[in-house]
Design an enzyme around this catalytic site. Structure first.
Site, short mmCIF file in Angstrom:
data_model
loop_
_atom_site.label_atom_id
_atom_site.label_comp_id
_atom_site.label_asym_id
_atom_site.label_seq_id
_atom_site.Cartn_x
_atom_site.Cartn_y
_atom_site.Cartn_z
N CYS A 180 43.74 -32.04 19.81
CA CYS A 180 44.38 -33.24 19.26
C CYS A 180 44.21 -33.29 17.74
O CYS A 180 43.09 -33.29 17.24
CB CYS A 180 43.79 -34.50 19.89
SG CYS A 180 44.53 -36.01 19.22
N HIS A 208 48.15 -24.18 21.84
CA HIS A 208 49.30 -24.68 21.08
C HIS A 208 49.46 -23.82 19.83
O HIS A 208 48.49 -23.59 19.11
CB HIS A 208 49.09 -26.15 20.69
CG HIS A 208 50.23 -26.75 19.94
ND1 HIS A 208 51.26 -27.41 20.56
CD2 HIS A 208 50.52 -26.76 18.62
CE1 HIS A 208 52.14 -27.82 19.65
NE2 HIS A 208 51.70 -27.43 18.47
N ASP A 233 56.99 -26.09 21.28
CA ASP A 233 58.42 -25.89 20.99
C ASP A 233 59.24 -25.35 22.15
O ASP A 233 60.35 -24.87 21.94
CB ASP A 233 58.62 -24.97 19.78
CG ASP A 233 58.10 -25.57 18.49
OD1 ASP A 233 57.68 -26.74 18.50
OD2 ASP A 233 58.10 -24.87 17.47
N GLY A 258 55.20 -30.30 26.61
CA GLY A 258 54.80 -31.65 26.22
C GLY A 258 55.99 -32.48 25.77
O GLY A 258 56.64 -33.15 26.56
N ARG A 259 56.29 -32.39 24.48
CA ARG A 259 57.31 -33.28 23.90
C ARG A 259 58.67 -33.14 24.56
O ARG A 259 59.42 -34.11 24.67
CB ARG A 259 57.42 -33.00 22.40
CG ARG A 259 56.17 -33.38 21.62
CD ARG A 259 56.31 -33.04 20.15
NE ARG A 259 56.39 -31.61 19.92
CZ ARG A 259 56.90 -31.05 18.83
NH1 ARG A 259 57.40 -31.82 17.87
NH2 ARG A 259 56.90 -29.75 18.69
#
Length: 345
Positions: free
Chosen positions: A102, A171, A206, A228-229
């Site tokens: 994070c 990540h 991505d 994730g996003r």
């Protein structure tokens, strides 16, 4: 088949990333239905768990239909992380994950999350403390390094494997990058192809289309991808990737009926998990993502966020269905939001 200790996952599994204020039980249920193979809770402060902070305890809620599911914790103190690991074990998840990734200042600046990337010896000690404290398989999610001059993920992977972690999700950015620029999967590939590494390596960053997921699978050889996003407001990304990897065919995007149905499912899930007032309030920030791509939708969204009764919300959603029935939203790569800007921390 991919093994995380005794947990069996299908070939090239798709993981839902832990995201604060996103990866709650109602959202996880929707992602599971659409093909997520392994999911994680929102991350939980080890200190908060020990203090019995109500928000932290609520994040421990997991349900049988979610399995396999992992609970993710973060912290910068060995004793606190060890004690939090014992607390987590009582709730009987399938695994325990440690967040060393994070980048948010409130977390990293306090020496937790990606802040631990500044001290690899500390990262190893923290991880070892968790492994020793629990019988659960322990996994880690982290980044390439703190900044461009300290991309130490290859050393990190070896040392964390040596103290007993069962899988590693990486990540492809440094902490300094936050979510800016393009994720660099080169080092993720190097970790995966290191002959010393025997645990599953999952790539993150991505993945916004089925084509990219398959391309990165083939190029970097990762065991699976963590999404994730791209899943925010678009849980269908899981089923689309699975179908494309298996067949080479691109599935059509979700229909208006599916989008409206998911809005209703998420709304009722949020209310059931918490209560009507909180569930309706939390859904106000979700409609825009689920309904993205519909023309002239602004008026409907402005109405949805002002309503306080379930029946009223459903009436507007039904009106959206009637208005846009048969409309086909252009199927393009998902626009990845800057999650850092939207993170409540």
């Amino acid at each position: 088949m991919v093994q995380i200790d005794k947990i069996s996952l299908p070939d090239f599994p798709l993981l839902l990333a832990p995201m604060e204020d996103v990866s709650d039980p109602p959202f996880r249920a929707i992602c599971k239905e659409n093909g997520a193979d392994l999911m994680y809770t929102e991350f939980i402060s080890s200190e908060g768990l020990i203090r019995d902070a109500i928000n932290c305890r609520r994040k421990l809620d997991i349900f049988e239909y979610e399995r396999p599911v992992g609970i993710q914790i973060f912290g910068g103190d060995e004793d606190s992380l060890a004690m939090a690991s014992k607390i987590v074990e009582v709730t009987n998840p399938d695994l325990l994950d440690i967040n060393f990734g994070c980048p948010v200042k409130k977390v990293a600046g306090a020496g937790a999350g990606a802040g631990v990337l500044k001290d690899i010896d500390l990262m190893v000690r923290l991880t070892a403390a968790c492994v020793k404290a629990t019988n659960l398989p322990v996994t880690v999610k982290t980044r390439l390094g703190w900044d461009e001059d300290s991309k130490n993920i290859e050393e990190v992977a070896e040392r964390l494997q040596d103290v007993g972690i069962k899988a590693l999700a990486i990540h492809g950015r440094t902490r300094s990058q936050m979510y800016k620029g393009e994720a660099d999967w080169t080092l993720i590939g190097k970790v995966k192809n290191n002959p010393r590494i025997k645990i599953p390596i999952f790539g993150n960053g991505d993945i916004d289309s089925p084509q990219k997921a398959l391309e990165y699978k083939n190029r970097y050889g990762v065991d699976g991808v963590m999404i994730g996003r791209a899943a925010i407001g678009y849980p269908w990304i899981f089923r689309e990737i699975k179908h494309f990897v298996q067949t080479g065919e691109v599935l059509p995007g979700p229909t208006v009926a599916e989008r409206v149905a998911v809005c209703k499912q998420h709304l009722h899930g949020a209310i059931k998990w918490q209560n009507q007032r909180v569930g309706i309030n939390e859904m106000r920030g979700r409609y825009a993502n689920y309904l993205k791509g519909l023309p002239n939708i602004k008026e409907f969204k402005s109405r949805l966020v002002r309503l306080n009764e379930v029946e009223e919300v459903e009436e507007v959603l039904d009106e959206i269905f009637r208005t846009y029935q048969g409309f086909e939203i252009e199927h393009t790569p998902i626009e990845l939001i800057d999650y850092h800007q939207n993170c409540p921390l």
